[in-house]
Design an enzyme around this catalytic site. Structure first.
Site, PDB file in Angstrom:
ATOM      1  N   GLY A  45     -36.798  61.128  46.965  1.00  0.00           N
ATOM      2  CA  GLY A  45     -37.650  60.264  47.790  1.00  0.00           C
ATOM      3  C   GLY A  45     -37.108  59.876  49.150  1.00  0.00           C
ATOM      4  N   GLU A  99     -31.785  54.536  50.148  1.00  0.00           N
ATOM      5  CA  GLU A  99     -32.851  54.648  49.147  1.00  0.00           C
ATOM      6  C   GLU A  99     -34.200  54.502  49.840  1.00  0.00           C
ATOM      7  OE1 GLU A  99     -33.946  55.844  46.647  1.00  0.00           O
ATOM      8  OE2 GLU A  99     -33.453  54.686  44.858  1.00  0.00           O
ATOM      9  N   ASP A 100     -35.222  55.167  49.314  1.00  0.00           N
ATOM     10  CA  ASP A 100     -36.556  55.031  49.901  1.00  0.00           C
ATOM     11  C   ASP A 100     -37.180  53.691  49.532  1.00  0.00           C
ATOM     12  OD1 ASP A 100     -36.727  55.750  47.237  1.00  0.00           O
ATOM     13  OD2 ASP A 100     -38.319  57.219  47.497  1.00  0.00           O
ATOM     14  N   ASP A 103     -37.531  49.330  43.470  1.00  0.00           N
ATOM     15  CA  ASP A 103     -38.666  48.866  42.668  1.00  0.00           C
ATOM     16  C   ASP A 103     -38.103  47.990  41.540  1.00  0.00           C
ATOM     17  OD1 ASP A 103     -41.214  48.733  41.532  1.00  0.00           O
ATOM     18  OD2 ASP A 103     -41.108  50.688  40.630  1.00  0.00           O
ATOM     19  N   LYS A 131     -39.556  46.200  46.784  1.00  0.00           N
ATOM     20  CA  LYS A 131     -40.556  45.479  45.987  1.00  0.00           C
ATOM     21  C   LYS A 131     -39.812  44.379  45.227  1.00  0.00           C
ATOM     22  CE  LYS A 131     -43.601  49.379  44.762  1.00  0.00           C
ATOM     23  NZ  LYS A 131     -43.946  50.254  43.615  1.00  0.00           N
ATOM     24  N   PHE A 152     -48.128  50.465  44.009  1.00  0.00           N
ATOM     25  CA  PHE A 152     -47.626  51.829  44.189  1.00  0.00           C
ATOM     26  C   PHE A 152     -47.946  52.346  45.597  1.00  0.00           C
ATOM     27  CE2 PHE A 152     -47.512  56.431  43.585  1.00  0.00           C
ATOM     28  CZ  PHE A 152     -46.307  56.544  42.927  1.00  0.00           C
ATOM     29  N   VAL A 153     -46.950  52.978  46.217  1.00  0.00           N
ATOM     30  CA  VAL A 153     -47.140  53.524  47.573  1.00  0.00           C
ATOM     31  C   VAL A 153     -46.742  55.003  47.627  1.00  0.00           C
ATOM     32  CG1 VAL A 153     -46.873  51.343  48.837  1.00  0.00           C
ATOM     33  CG2 VAL A 153     -44.829  52.644  48.240  1.00  0.00           C
ATOM     34  N   ASP A 159     -43.625  59.978  46.688  1.00  0.00           N
ATOM     35  CA  ASP A 159     -44.628  60.855  46.085  1.00  0.00           C
ATOM     36  C   ASP A 159     -45.433  60.179  44.986  1.00  0.00           C
ATOM     37  OD1 ASP A 159     -42.343  60.804  44.247  1.00  0.00           O
ATOM     38  OD2 ASP A 159     -43.456  62.340  43.151  1.00  0.00           O
ATOM     39  N   ARG A 165     -45.614  63.442  49.791  1.00  0.00           N
ATOM     40  CA  ARG A 165     -44.337  63.183  50.478  1.00  0.00           C
ATOM     41  C   ARG A 165     -44.421  63.504  51.969  1.00  0.00           C
ATOM     42  NH1 ARG A 165     -40.328  62.273  46.567  1.00  0.00           N
ATOM     43  NH2 ARG A 165     -40.418  63.567  44.701  1.00  0.00           N
TER      44      ARG A 165
HETATM   45  P1  IMP Z   1     -36.517  51.901  40.427  1.00  0.00           P
HETATM   46  O1  IMP Z   1     -35.421  52.563  39.656  1.00  0.00           O
HETATM   47  O2  IMP Z   1     -37.570  51.309  39.519  1.00  0.00           O
HETATM   48  O3  IMP Z   1     -36.021  50.866  41.437  1.00  0.00           O
HETATM   49  O4  IMP Z   1     -37.310  53.025  41.207  1.00  0.00           O
HETATM   50  C1  IMP Z   1     -36.690  53.749  42.174  1.00  0.00           C
HETATM   51  C2  IMP Z   1     -37.333  55.076  42.424  1.00  0.00           C
HETATM   52  O5  IMP Z   1     -38.639  55.201  41.864  1.00  0.00           O
HETATM   53  C3  IMP Z   1     -37.506  55.236  43.911  1.00  0.00           C
HETATM   54  O6  IMP Z   1     -36.376  55.832  44.484  1.00  0.00           O
HETATM   55  C4  IMP Z   1     -38.743  56.093  44.020  1.00  0.00           C
HETATM   56  O7  IMP Z   1     -38.384  57.451  43.988  1.00  0.00           O
HETATM   57  C5  IMP Z   1     -39.543  55.746  42.796  1.00  0.00           C
HETATM   58  N1  IMP Z   1     -40.579  54.738  43.138  1.00  0.00           N
HETATM   59  C6  IMP Z   1     -40.535  53.395  42.923  1.00  0.00           C
HETATM   60  N2  IMP Z   1     -41.649  52.793  43.370  1.00  0.00           N
HETATM   61  C7  IMP Z   1     -42.415  53.779  43.899  1.00  0.00           C
HETATM   62  C8  IMP Z   1     -43.711  53.791  44.551  1.00  0.00           C
HETATM   63  O8  IMP Z   1     -44.392  52.774  44.759  1.00  0.00           O
HETATM   64  N3  IMP Z   1     -44.132  55.019  44.958  1.00  0.00           N
HETATM   65  C9  IMP Z   1     -43.441  56.174  44.783  1.00  0.00           C
HETATM   66  N4  IMP Z   1     -42.243  56.212  44.189  1.00  0.00           N
HETATM   67  C10 IMP Z   1     -41.736  55.015  43.751  1.00  0.00           C
END
Ligand code: IMP
Length: 178
Positions: A45, A99-100, A103, A131, A152-153, A159, A165
């Site tokens: 991402g 990091e993108d 979440d 987030k 969700f974005v 993606d 992407r």
């Molecule tokens: P986490 O481990 O829940 O913090 O999620 C991290 C990864 O999930 C990010 O690096 C993204 O690749 C993916 N992700 C989390 N939220 C989104 C979203 O809203 N859209 C797309 N990918 C997401």
């Protein structure tokens, strides 16, 4: 705009992303001058954000990559698979993870633990999107581009099941869909 089975609406425009990245890079350039930071970008991402941010960094620095996956459809699966690890010697290094989006924080929680075992001097996070409401782990990015609601974005590297992407702007899932 429709991607696969879902509708999305414009959320953050390319020009605002660009301006914010420029501002983030200025802060990093001044705080990490003489520290030769090692950036570690989390694939897939963050590849577009990492490329744009890295080109705005004007101090001596290096970059490496880790590949993980924890998302299926529009929800985190909770399990992080490390698909491509890190070979660099991190001993005494100033590490900045790129990091993108943060979440649940699940991915970074896992990665931070792995990296700390390699004795870096510091490990900080720069994320384009944060987030905060979705956070389930004590992960607090030192540098965040935009704090966004728990929706969700897609776009700008992010993606939906592998699609979207390449979009230049960031789009948000429409209405009550999740
Ligand atoms: P986490 O481990 O829940 O913090 O999620 C991290 C990864 O999930 C990010 O690096 C993204 O690749 C993916 N992700 C989390 N939220 C989104 C979203 O809203 N859209 C797309 N990918 C997401």
């Amino acid at each position: 705009m429709t991607i696969l089975d879902k509708s999305f609406e414009p959320f953050i425009f390319e020009s605002d992303i660009k301006n914010r990245i420029h501002a983030l890079a200025e802060i990093i350039n001044s705080q990490y001058e003489d520290k030769n930071p090692l950036f570690i970008a989390i694939l897939n991402g963050s590849f577009i954000f990492a490329a744009d941010l890295f080109r705005e960094i004007s101090i001596p620095c290096q970059i490496s990559f880790i590949k993980t996956a924890s998302y299926l459809n529009t929800h985190s699966t909770g399990t992080v698979r490390e698909l491509l690890g890190i070979d660099e010697n991190l001993e005494g290094r100033s590490v900045i993870i790129i990091e993108d989006i943060v979440d649940t924080g699940n991915t970074l929680n896992h990665i931070m633990q792995t990296l700390r075992d390699k004795n870096p001097a510091t490990v900080e996070i720069v994320t384009l999107l944060f987030k905060r409401e979705a956070l389930k782990h004590p992960i607090f990015p030192k540098f965040a581009g935009f704090e966004i609601p728990n929706k969700f974005v897609v776009g700008y590297g992010l993606d939906y099941n592998g699609h979207g992407r390449n979009l230049k702007d960031i789009y948000q899932l429409k209405n009550a869909q999740s």
